[in-house]
Write a protein that holds these residues in place. Sequence first.
Motif, PDB file in Angstrom:
ATOM      1  N   VAL A   1       0.826  -1.174  -0.081  1.00 40.50           N
ATOM      2  CA  VAL A   1      -0.005   0.046   0.043  1.00 40.50           C
ATOM      3  C   VAL A   1       0.884   1.135   0.065  1.00 40.50           C
ATOM      4  O   VAL A   1       1.763   1.520   0.945  1.00 40.50           O
ATOM      5  CB  VAL A   1      -0.883   0.133   1.456  1.00 40.50           C
ATOM      6  CG1 VAL A   1      -1.879   1.120   1.126  1.00 40.50           C
ATOM      7  CG2 VAL A   1      -1.895  -1.288   1.128  1.00 40.50           C
ATOM      8  N   LEU A   2       0.844   1.844  -1.180  1.00 45.22           N
ATOM      9  CA  LEU A   2       1.630   3.237  -1.410  1.00 45.22           C
ATOM     10  C   LEU A   2       0.659   4.482  -1.103  1.00 45.22           C
ATOM     11  O   LEU A   2      -0.520   4.425  -1.578  1.00 45.22           O
ATOM     12  CB  LEU A   2       2.363   3.143  -2.532  1.00 45.22           C
ATOM     13  CG  LEU A   2       3.235   2.011  -2.977  1.00 45.22           C
ATOM     14  CD1 LEU A   2       2.741   1.112  -3.897  1.00 45.22           C
ATOM     15  CD2 LEU A   2       4.711   2.478  -3.363  1.00 45.22           C
ATOM     16  N   LEU A   3       1.129   5.597  -0.853  1.00 48.15           N
ATOM     17  CA  LEU A   3       0.519   6.841  -0.869  1.00 48.15           C
ATOM     18  C   LEU A   3       0.931   7.594  -2.307  1.00 48.15           C
ATOM     19  O   LEU A   3       2.006   7.751  -2.602  1.00 48.15           O
ATOM     20  CB  LEU A   3       0.750   7.638   0.259  1.00 48.15           C
ATOM     21  CG  LEU A   3       0.914   7.065   1.525  1.00 48.15           C
ATOM     22  CD1 LEU A   3       0.848   7.919   2.803  1.00 48.15           C
ATOM     23  CD2 LEU A   3      -0.840   6.568   1.752  1.00 48.15           C
ATOM     24  N   GLY A   4      -0.030   8.326  -2.836  1.00 51.91           N
ATOM     25  CA  GLY A   4       0.295   8.834  -4.165  1.00 51.91           C
ATOM     26  C   GLY A   4       1.070  10.090  -4.060  1.00 51.91           C
ATOM     27  O   GLY A   4       1.384  10.746  -4.984  1.00 51.91           O
ATOM     28  N   ASP A   5       1.215  10.656  -2.784  1.00 49.46           N
ATOM     29  CA  ASP A   5       1.995  11.788  -2.638  1.00 49.46           C
ATOM     30  C   ASP A   5       3.496  11.558  -2.032  1.00 49.46           C
ATOM     31  O   ASP A   5       4.150  12.255  -1.582  1.00 49.46           O
ATOM     32  CB  ASP A   5       1.313  12.670  -1.723  1.00 49.46           C
ATOM     33  CG  ASP A   5       0.987  12.056  -0.323  1.00 49.46           C
ATOM     34  OD1 ASP A   5       1.684  11.079  -0.069  1.00 49.46           O
ATOM     35  OD2 ASP A   5       0.758  13.193   0.634  1.00 49.46           O
ATOM     36  N   MET A   6       3.911  10.213  -2.264  1.00 51.08           N
ATOM     37  CA  MET A   6       5.322   9.855  -1.866  1.00 51.08           C
ATOM     38  C   MET A   6       6.026   9.216  -3.048  1.00 51.08           C
ATOM     39  O   MET A   6       6.268   8.059  -3.045  1.00 51.08           O
ATOM     40  CB  MET A   6       5.380   8.953  -0.741  1.00 51.08           C
ATOM     41  CG  MET A   6       4.558   9.346   0.558  1.00 51.08           C
ATOM     42  SD  MET A   6       4.623   8.301   2.114  1.00 51.08           S
ATOM     43  CE  MET A   6       6.525   8.391   2.171  1.00 51.08           C
ATOM     44  N   PRO A   7       6.363  10.180  -4.048  1.00 50.22           N
ATOM     45  CA  PRO A   7       7.221   9.737  -4.935  1.00 50.22           C
ATOM     46  C   PRO A   7       8.768   9.245  -5.303  1.00 50.22           C
ATOM     47  O   PRO A   7       9.554   8.908  -6.019  1.00 50.22           O
ATOM     48  CB  PRO A   7       7.044  10.647  -6.206  1.00 50.22           C
ATOM     49  CG  PRO A   7       6.967  11.799  -5.350  1.00 50.22           C
ATOM     50  CD  PRO A   7       6.343  11.600  -4.143  1.00 50.22           C
ATOM     51  N   GLY A   8       9.297   9.774  -3.827  1.00 48.70           N
ATOM     52  CA  GLY A   8      10.784   9.686  -3.692  1.00 48.70           C
ATOM     53  C   GLY A   8      11.218   8.263  -2.947  1.00 48.70           C
ATOM     54  O   GLY A   8      12.348   8.005  -2.640  1.00 48.70           O
ATOM     55  N   ILE A   9      10.316   7.207  -3.094  1.00 46.32           N
ATOM     56  CA  ILE A   9      10.863   5.923  -2.364  1.00 46.32           C
ATOM     57  C   ILE A   9      11.652   5.133  -3.466  1.00 46.32           C
ATOM     58  O   ILE A   9      11.417   5.195  -4.342  1.00 46.32           O
ATOM     59  CB  ILE A   9       9.613   5.003  -1.968  1.00 46.32           C
ATOM     60  CG1 ILE A   9       8.837   5.777  -0.950  1.00 46.32           C
ATOM     61  CG2 ILE A   9       9.911   3.598  -1.494  1.00 46.32           C
ATOM     62  CD1 ILE A   9       7.472   5.056  -0.819  1.00 46.32           C
TER      63      ILE A   9
END
Length: 213
Positions: A115-123
Motif C-alpha cells: 500500500v503506497l501513498l500517491g504523494d510519496m514519489p521519492g521511495i
Amino acid sequence: MSPSKAAFPIREIPPVQVAALVMAAGRSRRFGTADKRRARLADGRTLLASAVQRAAGTFADCYVVLREEDDPAALGLSPDTRLIRALHADRGLGSSLADAVGVLDGMPGPEALVVLLGDMPGIAPSTLALLGRAASQDTILCPVYGRRRGHPVVFGRALWPELADLHGERGGREVICRHASRVREIHVEDAGIHRDVDMVGDLASLQEPSRHG
C-alpha cells in the motif's frame, strides 16, 4: 544497516506475487485549493504520475485508487493505468482502502499487497524490490529508516479481510496495531519512506538528496 540486511531472514525463492495499490482518493485540504496530485515536479510529471510509475516499475500488478469523479488523464496518468474507484472516499483513507481491497480480494493471484501513498514519489526502487522479496501471505512488512517506520506497508493476503472492513481516516494503522506479532521491520537506507507532500512547501523536499541503497 544496508537495505540488503533485514531484521529477519528474507525468503529468496520463491517470492510471492505482490500487487501494488497507490492510494490517491483523498482531498488533501492541507495543500490548499489546488489538487496536489496534479502538481508538477522538476521532470514535468505530476506528483501522482511519478509515484505511480515508481510503483509500476517494480510491481507488475499496480492499481491506482481514485474518487469516482476523477479524470485520470487530468492527473497525468497514462491510459493503460489500472484504476479502482473508491465509492466512499469522502469518509477517509480507511474507507478508500477498504473499497480498494474489497475489489482486489475478489481477484485470484496476489498473495500480498503493498500500500503506497500517491504523494510519496521519492521511495527508492531498491526499497520497493526489497519489500516485494520479503513479502508473505501472513505478515505485515514496515520499512524502517533512522529507527522510524515509514511507507509503503505490505500486507499479506491473510490480513486483507480486515483491511476491507476499515472505515474512516485511520487506514491500515488499525490492522498493524491489532497484529503486532505479525509485523516485520525491514531496515533500509532510504529517507524517501518518510517524505510525503502535505503542503506546497513540501514539494521542494523532493529535490533534496536522499540516501538510497
